[in-house]
Scaffold this active site. Structure first.
Site, PDB file in Angstrom:
ATOM      1  N   ASN A   7       4.961  -5.920 -12.863  1.00 19.90           N
ATOM      2  CA  ASN A   7       5.907  -5.880 -11.903  1.00 19.90           C
ATOM      3  C   ASN A   7       6.192  -4.734 -11.867  1.00 19.90           C
ATOM      4  OD1 ASN A   7       8.643  -5.348 -12.673  1.00 19.90           O
ATOM      5  ND2 ASN A   7       8.336  -6.138 -14.949  1.00 19.90           N
ATOM      6  N   ARG A  91       6.170 -10.410 -10.415  1.00 21.45           N
ATOM      7  CA  ARG A  91       7.519 -10.550 -10.703  1.00 21.45           C
ATOM      8  C   ARG A  91       8.712  -9.899  -9.376  1.00 21.45           C
ATOM      9  NH1 ARG A  91      11.523  -7.311 -14.565  1.00 21.45           N
ATOM     10  NH2 ARG A  91      13.608  -8.703 -14.045  1.00 21.45           N
ATOM     11  N   HIS A 180      17.114 -12.559 -14.997  1.00 19.06           N
ATOM     12  CA  HIS A 180      16.230 -13.337 -16.260  1.00 19.06           C
ATOM     13  C   HIS A 180      15.930 -14.890 -15.920  1.00 19.06           C
ATOM     14  CE1 HIS A 180      19.102 -10.308 -17.969  1.00 19.06           C
ATOM     15  NE2 HIS A 180      17.846  -9.539 -17.961  1.00 19.06           N
ATOM     16  N   ARG A 241      26.619  -1.684 -18.284  1.00 21.06           N
ATOM     17  CA  ARG A 241      27.247  -2.454 -17.879  1.00 21.06           C
ATOM     18  C   ARG A 241      28.773  -3.582 -18.255  1.00 21.06           C
ATOM     19  NH1 ARG A 241      21.967  -5.905 -16.388  1.00 21.06           N
ATOM     20  NH2 ARG A 241      20.760  -4.394 -15.474  1.00 21.06           N
ATOM     21  N   GLU A 385       8.499 -13.114 -20.288  1.00 20.26           N
ATOM     22  CA  GLU A 385       8.084 -13.395 -19.526  1.00 20.26           C
ATOM     23  C   GLU A 385       6.741 -13.697 -18.176  1.00 20.26           C
ATOM     24  OE1 GLU A 385      11.312 -10.596 -19.543  1.00 20.26           O
ATOM     25  OE2 GLU A 385      11.871 -11.602 -18.057  1.00 20.26           O
TER      26      GLU A 385
END
Ligand code: ADP
Length: 401
Positions: A7, A91, A180, A241, A385
């Site tokens: 990743n 990823r 996601h 956010r 993940e």
């Protein structure tokens, strides 16, 4: 079969090495501060002590070389040679409309990831750096890319389009993509397995709530709606956010405060959400402490977060005309007893009933927190993940043989 999952971020690179015969993690680690003064490599071989090394790592090719050195190190290694690595899975954040699932790395796939730079300017360029670095260090080893957006490519046009002039979609591919996806897909599958029910018959709402947060409506095993949009800014209130707001807020504030595009982007992505409302922290642990102590700003932040989350759950029950199962995952979803409790307390109209004692249990395994009477199964499922990417990598490499 051993699979290395990578990743790559702009200045960091996370890795996990799997033995896919039993899906065990042989080692994992992280390279930080790539391109800066003193880069830090933290390597954790399973069953052995963690090692940290500070050195100069100017770019990703060196980072992967250092990782491979650690993986084959006499003392800290878990492999005799790099040749033991059969495949690499990467990823990648944005797969646009082209990638509807994970894919083998080919010149065409790389060109497509590059074409998507403008949609993910912070994330796709480092992914290409990671892929190139792996190719240089492990020539001939098959590589696979897994995308955060791919699982959501099953959304229908009526869901993914914004009601704005269609020419913007045709010219600039402005639409909802979500994120996601690897996590939503993973936890929805585990939920069906855990409940021993065919996923094809299930309506699942997956709540991936960490620093970034998104919800997905998974109907029959596919994503039919998700709360993130063109970028990860849409949807829920998050750590830093804003989530959903009237788009006029942007132009109004830009005008009043004389802000540039990058300033307003930074405001909405890095200085909003829990951090903005609490004025103290983006971390749900701090917000919860403040809420429990009765501090007004943290209390407001907590209440806004929970309210917006529960509204989305209601929306997705409506989107699917029902819900059989709600899954909580990621940092907040897996760990915050009070977020789960407060959200579920307002879902009685759906027949949701959680057991306060089950909700308090901490464990790294999938678990049910709803009562036997609850009309909706409520589960906590740790996301993984990396494992999902490793599984996809194995499958795609075997299919390509
Ligand atoms: P990311 O989105 O960066 O992958 P994670 O899924 O790891 O993040 O989630 C990180 C967030 O999880 C932190 O901001 C923190 O607020 C939250 N978190 C971790 N542990 C707890 C806890 N015990 N209670 C509440 N929130 C927690």
């Amino acid at each position: 079969m051993k699979v290395l999952v990578i990743n790559a971020g702009s200045s960091s690179l996370k890795y996990q090495l799997y033995d896919m015969t039993d899906e065990s993690v042989l080692a994992k680690g992280l390279v930080e501060r790539i391109g800066m003064d003193s880069s830090i490599l933290t390597h954790k071989p399973t069953g052995k002590e963690e090692v940290t090394e500070v050195s100069e790592i100017l770019e990703h090719t060196t980072a992967i070389r250092k990782v491979l050195e650690k993986l084959t190190d006499k003392e800290h290694g878990v492999l005799n040679s790099v040749e033991e690595i059969d495949a690499v899975g990467h990823r990648v954040v944005h797969g646009g409309e082209y990638f509807k699932g994970s894919a083998l790395v080919t010149p065409e796939a790389k060109a497509e990831i590059r074409r998507l730079f403008d949609l993910a300017p912070l994330h796709n360029p480092p992914a290409i750096m990671g892929i190139t670095a792996a190719e240089v260090n492990m020539p001939g080893v098959p590589q696979v890319v897994a995308f955060d957006t791919a699982f959501h490519q099953t959304m229908e046009e009526k869901v993914y389009l914004y009601p704005i002039p269609k020419v913007l979609y045709k010219k600039h591919r402005v639409r909802r993509y979500g994120a996601h996806g690897t996590s939503h897909q993973y936890v929805s599958r585990i939920a069906a397995e855990y409940l021993n029910r065919p996923i094809e018959d299930m309506k699942i709402i997956t709540c991936h709530i960490g620093n970034g947060a998104s919800l997905t409506a998974v109907k029959g095993g596919i994503s039919v709606d998700t709360s993130m949009g063109l970028t990860p800014l849409e949807g829920l209130m998050m750590g830093t956010r804003s989530g959903d707001l009237d788009p006029t807020v942007v132009t109004f504030v830009m005008n009043k405060e004389d802000l540039s595009i990058s300033e307003v982007n930074s405001m909405l992505n890095k200085h909003s959400g829990l951090l903005a409302i609490s004025g103290s922290s983006s971390d749900m642990r701090d917000i919860t402490d403040g809420w429990e102590a009765g501090q007004p700003n943290e209390t407001l932040a907590f209440e806004m977060y929970e309210y917006r989350l529960r509204k989305y759950i209601g929306a997705y029950a409506a989107a699917m005309d029902g819900v059989d199962c709600i899954v909580f995952t990621a940092g907040v979803g897996e760990n915050s007893i009070v977020v789960r409790e407060n959200v579920c307390k307002h879902l009685t109209y759906l027949g949701v009933e959680i057991d306060p004692e089950l909700n308090k249990i901490r464990s790294g395994d999938p678990r049910r927190i709803s009562t036997p009477n609850s009309k909706v199964e409520v589960l906590v499922i740790p996301t993984n993940e990396e494992l999902m990417i490793a599984r996809d990598t194995l499958r795609i490499v075997q299919e390509a043989k």
